[in-house]
Design an enzyme around this catalytic site. Structure first.
Site, PDB file in Angstrom:
ATOM      1  N   ASP A 179      23.118  12.089  45.820  1.00  0.00           N
ATOM      2  CA  ASP A 179      23.060  10.890  44.987  1.00  0.00           C
ATOM      3  C   ASP A 179      21.640  10.424  44.692  1.00  0.00           C
ATOM      4  OD1 ASP A 179      25.748  10.985  45.135  1.00  0.00           O
ATOM      5  OD2 ASP A 179      26.040   9.004  46.011  1.00  0.00           O
ATOM      6  N   ALA A 198      30.751  14.481  45.675  1.00  0.00           N
ATOM      7  CA  ALA A 198      30.610  15.314  46.859  1.00  0.00           C
ATOM      8  C   ALA A 198      30.358  16.794  46.500  1.00  0.00           C
ATOM      9  CB  ALA A 198      31.844  15.172  47.740  1.00  0.00           C
ATOM     10  N   PHE A 215      27.422  14.644  52.525  1.00  0.00           N
ATOM     11  CA  PHE A 215      27.890  15.953  52.078  1.00  0.00           C
ATOM     12  C   PHE A 215      26.720  16.913  51.857  1.00  0.00           C
ATOM     13  CE2 PHE A 215      31.580  13.356  50.864  1.00  0.00           C
ATOM     14  CZ  PHE A 215      32.574  14.127  51.435  1.00  0.00           C
ATOM     15  N   GLY A 216      25.640  16.440  51.216  1.00  0.00           N
ATOM     16  CA  GLY A 216      24.512  17.312  50.924  1.00  0.00           C
ATOM     17  C   GLY A 216      23.770  17.740  52.175  1.00  0.00           C
ATOM     18  N   GLU A 221      40.358   3.347  41.981  1.00  0.00           N
ATOM     19  CA  GLU A 221      41.060   3.639  43.222  1.00  0.00           C
ATOM     20  C   GLU A 221      41.263   2.374  44.053  1.00  0.00           C
ATOM     21  OE1 GLU A 221      39.704   8.329  43.638  1.00  0.00           O
ATOM     22  OE2 GLU A 221      38.492   6.780  44.577  1.00  0.00           O
TER      23      GLU A 221
END
Lengths: 428, 428
Positions: free
Chosen positions: A303, A319, A18-19, A174
């Site tokens: 992260d 994210a 994402f980054g 989850e």
């Protein structure tokens, strides 16, 4: 940024998560040359990885080729390679399969790995969940655990089929919820020799409550929802030993058991060679502008960065944090801001969500806290909205609708007869 | 069928492909107990496997859990295991992971494997295409070949990127066409350092024409269509050597090259232990009722059976042949027909189809022969119609429509950075 004005500066981005991807996209119209390096060829929508691990989605539903993602951007090239080290002295990135890659500006977004609190030998028996490869390994293990339990039930006395999920954060919750749903609704009906009450799912958390990032009220709602689904939630309980045959939970040895590790992360080992101060999870203690101390043109985001928020606590590995950091760094580079000119990075916290199962989730949006169907619908919309391509949005949505209606997920595939895992798997 | 009337006879089916699954489903309401054994946990729609290998579809789109496929059938149980041998004397099937399984009636549908004409050492460098695992290996190799060519083009002189497909039957033709389409439309746009005219796709056929099962007119139409797509078709050409570094095609050594094997099949080694007459491809020469000589309650169907049609030639290894044989055997068993009462198996040939690319296919339905868009549409309808579940039908159709409109197939994923294959792959 050691550059004269005629040659465009070389920006190297390590990691297409994402980054890294947000940074590359943020530099779309800047007069720079961007090289995006990743060890895989795809961007992965990690928040849905647990659904691949539990056979609800296929790998192709939540991943997208990086080259295709930046195809329209003239100034970005993609290199599939593994980064071994950063050589700060010569300003080069050392890769496995080619000559070293020089940079003027470096954005490190290498992510994190599961951390086993000094017990790396547990990794073989308690896989974590970070990559598509991890998810497929986990999926095959879970499916084979059912096959093996069926075999035992046919030829010997039936034994309970036990899954132990270590870690009560969002990933653990989850996974536990998804496993309970798939187990009860999709797997057990396919295994006449098994009964649902012989399947045990244990969620083990060392702290006082699950989802510690949420409010206590939502934590207990999530606990109740999980218990109703058949998950046993064990709080203030440590996992003391993981072996091929089973796992020591508190002072009980559970055997056989399939163990999934969702208890902690450690930054990519790349951070260790930088010569920067790291925190106890290996994250780089970045400055207010996300650069490393002493080098204003090397940034660490996502992260792998320890970036403190308002309350001096490090920002979570989510994210939205990584994406906002990627966009921030791209803007600093685009505007060629000298260190003194940069406004510090500020995370705009839009809230957090965790899903437990079908029509069950918890949401915390600033002062707003809610759970159940509304939270779950919001979770669905947000996750489909952020999926990178229209195609994947469509596929994930259609798969969920199909699954919601039929409870027959199609991704329950063991590729090669399970020969790779049946010997090393937790359940012999 | 050595059974008394009170205990239902035990039918064991080996293989959950088209033949085995059709047999199991044909026994739905019979007073028998059916055990279906497969080394994987899924039924695979093999006719579309080449689309997984060329990254157009995902594994989950063309496979379906066997247990779910027969979930509604009370008298069928599924066992995931590898069958090692058939012990005719004691009427038991020997499996890898459990005690031997007794049978009254046996249906062998174990399929076939790629055959290398006595050069098994070629298998490592020229993978065939029979299982999902094969298709994923192939997909990763093809994608990595592009990544490696891109790396060479950046750091050294550009070399052509060559794919060699051995065998001009339907599988070879479909692979060559799909590779040309994906290469030109999806891959090359993602690799700025590569040019399409530097990608070579060779289809090598030992015989006088490709698609020898079709009429000569359709063969030459297919050849022209492939050539227009950029495939070089080499007829009357032998592959003499396959090595890690390249391949000897006729008297030319091509290096580097990614080689795919589609040249021939050999029946599963299971047939060898039966003590029956086999043909040169290892197929059992079955009797008119598909039983083996001397044992009216052991049947062999599908690719492992040598079953002669009207013209004394063996029936081709096609899904409709296997399915009709499975249904035929199920009916014989359902009616408990003694050998003397059985009408011989007759294959109802409804024609054949091969696809070359988007809007390009050839069809032969009895006297009717046609090609181009009508044949391709027919091919699409037939293939979607035969897919086992509604869900997969929907997913394959939506994926094709997406691909037809955008040319951005989403299944182009290399799972683990290609580390497994980059060392052993054809293109170092």
């Amino acid at each position: 940024m050691a550059s004269n004005s005629s040659v465009p500066p070389h920006i190297v981005i390590v990691g297409g998560g994402f980054g890294g991807l947000a940074a590359a996209q943020g530099l779309a119209h800047a007069p720079v040359e961007v090289l995006l390096i990743d060890r895989t060829n795809h961007h992965l929508f990690q928040p849905l990885l647990y659904q691949v691990a539990t056979a609800a989605l296929s790998p192709g539903d939540i991943a997208w080729p990086l080259r295709t993602a930046v195809r329209g951007q003239q100034n970005v090239r993609v290199v599939m390679d593994k980064v071994e080290a950063v050589d700060r002295a010569t300003r080069r990135v050392i890769v496995t399969n080619g000559p070293a890659i020089p940079f003027d500006t470096l954005i490190l977004a290498p992510g994190s790995r599961p951390a086993y609190f000094g017990h790396d030998e547990w990794a073989a028996h308690a896989p974590g969940l970070k990559t598509l490869s991890d998810a497929l390994t986990l999926r095959e293990r879970l499916l084979l655990a059912f096959e093996n339990a069926d075999r035992r039930a046919r030829f010997a006395a039936a034994q309970p089929l036990t899954f132990v999920i270590v870690g009560g954060g969002p990933t653990g919750v989850e996974l536990a919820g998804a496993l309970a749903e798939i187990g009860r609704n999709a797997m057990v009906p396919d295994f006449p020799a098994l009964r649902w009450d012989e399947v045990r799912i244990l969620l083990v958390e060392g702290g006082e409550r699950i989802l510690p990032g949420f409010s206590p009220a939502l934590s207990s709602q999530a606990t109740i929802a999980l218990q109703r689904m058949g998950v046993t939630v064990l709080l203030k309980t440590q996992v003391r030993e993981v072996r091929d045959s089973g796992v020591m939970v508190g002072d009980r040895f559970i055997e056989p058991a399939s163990v999934i590790w969702a208890a902690g992360n450690r930054a990519s080992p790349l951070t260790q060679g930088l010569g920067c101060p790291l925190d106890s999870s290996g994250r780089v203690r970045v400055q207010a502008d996300l650069s490393i101390p002493g080098d204003p043109w090397i940034f660490v985001i996502g992260d792998a960065a320890h970036c403190t928020g308002k309350d001096e606590r490090p920002l979570p590995g989510l994210a939205p944090v990584a994406m906002q950091q990627g966009r921030y760094v791209a803007e600093v580079i685009r505007n060629r801001q000298a260190p003194g000119q940069r406004a510090p990075f500020v995370y705009a916290d839009r809230g957090q969500l965790a899903t437990i199962g079908r029509a069950k989730a918890v949401a915390e949006l600033g002062p707003l806290r809610f759970s159940g169907l509304p939270a779950w619908l919001l979770w669905c919309v947000v996750h489909v909205f952020f999926l990178i391509s229209l195609r994947n949005r469509f596929r994930v949505m259609s798969e969920w609708i199909w699954y919601y209606l039929t409870f027959k997920p199609g991704a329950r595939l063991i590729y090669d007869g399970g020969e790779r895992h049946s010997r090393s798997g937790g359940q012999p």
